[in-house]
Design an enzyme around this catalytic site. Structure first.
Site, PDB file in Angstrom:
ATOM      1  N   SER A 192       0.992  -1.594  -0.059  1.00  0.00           N
ATOM      2  CA  SER A 192       0.335   0.090   0.006  1.00  0.00           C
ATOM      3  C   SER A 192       0.986   1.124  -0.157  1.00  0.00           C
ATOM      4  O   SER A 192       1.564   1.117  -0.502  1.00  0.00           O
ATOM      5  CB  SER A 192      -0.556   0.372   0.715  1.00  0.00           C
ATOM      6  OG  SER A 192      -1.944   1.071   1.005  1.00  0.00           O
ATOM      7  N   THR A 193       1.033   2.078   0.736  1.00  0.00           N
ATOM      8  CA  THR A 193       1.484   3.273   1.595  1.00  0.00           C
ATOM      9  C   THR A 193       3.050   3.053   1.393  1.00  0.00           C
ATOM     10  O   THR A 193       3.248   2.223   1.772  1.00  0.00           O
ATOM     11  CB  THR A 193       1.271   4.122   2.766  1.00  0.00           C
ATOM     12  OG1 THR A 193       0.344   3.796   2.440  1.00  0.00           O
ATOM     13  CG2 THR A 193       1.753   5.569   2.605  1.00  0.00           C
ATOM     14  N   HIS A 219      -2.940  -0.924  -3.290  1.00  0.00           N
ATOM     15  CA  HIS A 219      -3.328  -0.051  -3.272  1.00  0.00           C
ATOM     16  C   HIS A 219      -4.168   1.293  -3.792  1.00  0.00           C
ATOM     17  O   HIS A 219      -2.859   1.844  -3.830  1.00  0.00           O
ATOM     18  CB  HIS A 219      -4.384   0.429  -1.589  1.00  0.00           C
ATOM     19  CG  HIS A 219      -3.886  -1.053  -0.470  1.00  0.00           C
ATOM     20  ND1 HIS A 219      -3.992  -0.644   0.585  1.00  0.00           N
ATOM     21  CD2 HIS A 219      -4.488  -2.694  -0.979  1.00  0.00           C
ATOM     22  CE1 HIS A 219      -4.541  -2.141   1.611  1.00  0.00           C
ATOM     23  NE2 HIS A 219      -4.711  -3.184   0.821  1.00  0.00           N
ATOM     24  N   MET A 312      -0.099   0.845   5.426  1.00  0.00           N
ATOM     25  CA  MET A 312      -0.884   1.110   6.312  1.00  0.00           C
ATOM     26  C   MET A 312      -1.615   0.122   6.934  1.00  0.00           C
ATOM     27  O   MET A 312      -2.656  -0.284   5.554  1.00  0.00           O
ATOM     28  CB  MET A 312      -1.353   2.436   6.188  1.00  0.00           C
ATOM     29  CG  MET A 312      -1.858   3.449   7.104  1.00  0.00           C
ATOM     30  SD  MET A 312      -3.368   4.723   7.292  1.00  0.00           S
ATOM     31  CE  MET A 312      -1.421   5.863   6.364  1.00  0.00           C
ATOM     32  N   ASP A 315      -4.586  -5.221   5.895  1.00  0.00           N
ATOM     33  CA  ASP A 315      -4.507  -5.838   4.492  1.00  0.00           C
ATOM     34  C   ASP A 315      -3.392  -7.035   4.424  1.00  0.00           C
ATOM     35  O   ASP A 315      -2.120  -6.974   4.429  1.00  0.00           O
ATOM     36  CB  ASP A 315      -5.110  -4.965   3.530  1.00  0.00           C
ATOM     37  CG  ASP A 315      -5.229  -5.689   2.736  1.00  0.00           C
ATOM     38  OD1 ASP A 315      -5.664  -7.019   2.719  1.00  0.00           O
ATOM     39  OD2 ASP A 315      -5.393  -5.185   1.344  1.00  0.00           O
TER      40      ASP A 315
END
Length: 373
Positions: A192-193, A219, A312, A315
């Site tokens: 993600s991030t 993401h 973050m 998940d």
């Protein structure tokens, strides 16, 4: 002590809106604003904020150029604001490559179900990337050895030091990896991030004849994934594409889950196909790492080499748990190299990952693991 934030945007309305949201958080404080990239660079140097929020399109100096100058002179965690268009996607990816740590769309309603959720998301993102400030500054002051010039002019020749008996310190050698000897038919990576840069660093080091398919779950908004896949494909030796419903998995091809949707597998190893389904209103993440990892566990059982990278939240933890239960391998990116140590920490704390790896060595570790002896 409050985290100091510099807000940069040429729109007075957006500056005020972002400032109000940030100032509403107990630990955040907007210390100043800037109306263009040039002013942002100057204020980053003089005010030394903990975080900068940055627009992309501005007069005098655009956001991408400002990011490059700030990261070169006063490395600071930067959160970009972008439009959810193809042009916005390309510019945002350029900004991340220039050194920005994360991004959000300028229309908060595009990523949140209500106003309160949008406010919380912005405040949370600012606080999360602020934790990387010290690491960015340390990396900036670390001495880097410069390559010797090829020129044969006298001025370019290195100065020869007299021989002495003083021992010079040498860097400790990196530990050598060893293959576990397991057999694999699929690689799966969730992030993600910080993921766009992390994935680029890993995938660009893989050879064109990579032995099996790769699933990528990042993401990212729907308008961004096609541009991101195209960028990776232009940089990598392997083929990278945005996954489409009905794609048959092929060796040496990486399939990026499309934004706003879920990517699953159906069929059997050797002839498995990708199934793209609606993201679902109840799902927090679209695409979701748990969904794809869980599907991979059912299809490939113990033949998956998987890893969770920077991001973050948590998940990927439950999907990774399913992979481990099926006998597959799960690795996690280590804390020091993560932009946000959330997703990798979740699998590490749960005892699911077997190795915690620095980003710069993950590709090396993958190739060693797949090497046949």
């Amino acid at each position: 002590m409050s985290l100091k934030v510099l807000v940069v945007d040429d729109s007075s309305f957006f500056r005020r809106r972002v400032s109000d949201i940030i100032n509403a958080a107990p630990r955040l404080e907007v210390i100043d604003v800037a109306v263009n990239g040039k002013e942002a660079v100057e204020k980053a140097l003089s005010l030394k904020p903990d975080v900068i929020t940055m627009d992309i399109e501005m007069p005098v100096m655009d956001g991408i150029s400002a990011v490059r100058e700030i990261m070169a002179s006063q490395p600071t965690p930067i959160l970009m604001f972008s439009s959810l268009t193809q042009e916005g996607a390309k510019a945002t990816l350029d900004a991340l490559e220039a050194g920005a740590l994360d991004f959000l769309p300028k229309k908060f309603e595009d990523i949140a179900r209500n106003k309160d959720e949008a406010v919380n998301l912005l405040q949370q993102r600012v606080q999360q990337i602020a934790s990387r400030r010290a690491l960015l500054r340390r990396a900036a002051v670390r001495p880097v050895s410069k390559p010797q010039s090829v020129s044969t002019s006298r001025a370019a020749l290195p100065r020869v030091e007299p021989t002495t008996n003083v021992a010079r310190p040498t860097a400790a050698p990196s530990p050598r990896f060893r293959s576990t000897g397991k057999s694999y038919q699929l690689t799966a990576i969730g992030t993600s991030t910080g993921g766009p840069v992390a994935l680029q660093k890993i995938l660009t080091k893989l050879p064109a004849n990579y032995p099996h398919p790769i699933l990528l779950i990042q993401h990212m908004p729907a308008t961004f994934t096609a541009a991101f896949a195209a960028r990776l494909n232009s940089l990598c030796q392997i083929t990278v594409k945005e996954a489409e419903n009905g794609d048959t998995l092929q060796p040496g091809v990486a399939y990026l889950a499309p934004g706003g949707m879920q990517m699953m597998l159906e069929g059997r190893p050797g002839n498995a196909k990708i199934r793209i389904i609606d993201g679902g209103e109840r799902m927090n993440y679209k695409p979701c790492v748990d969904v794809t990892f869980g599907s991979a566990a059912k299809t490939y059982q113990d033949k998956v080499l998987s890893m969770i990278l920077t991001g973050m939240g948590a998940d990927g933890r439950e999907g990774a748990r399913m992979l481990k239960a099926a006998g597959s391998t799960v690795w996690a990116q280590d804390e020091a190299s993560c932009v946000v140590y959330g997703m990798p920490q979740a699998v590490a704390k749960a005892g699911i990952s077997t190795e915690d790896l620095p980003l710069e060595r993950i590709a090396e570790r993958i190739l060693v693991e797949l090497k046949r002896h």
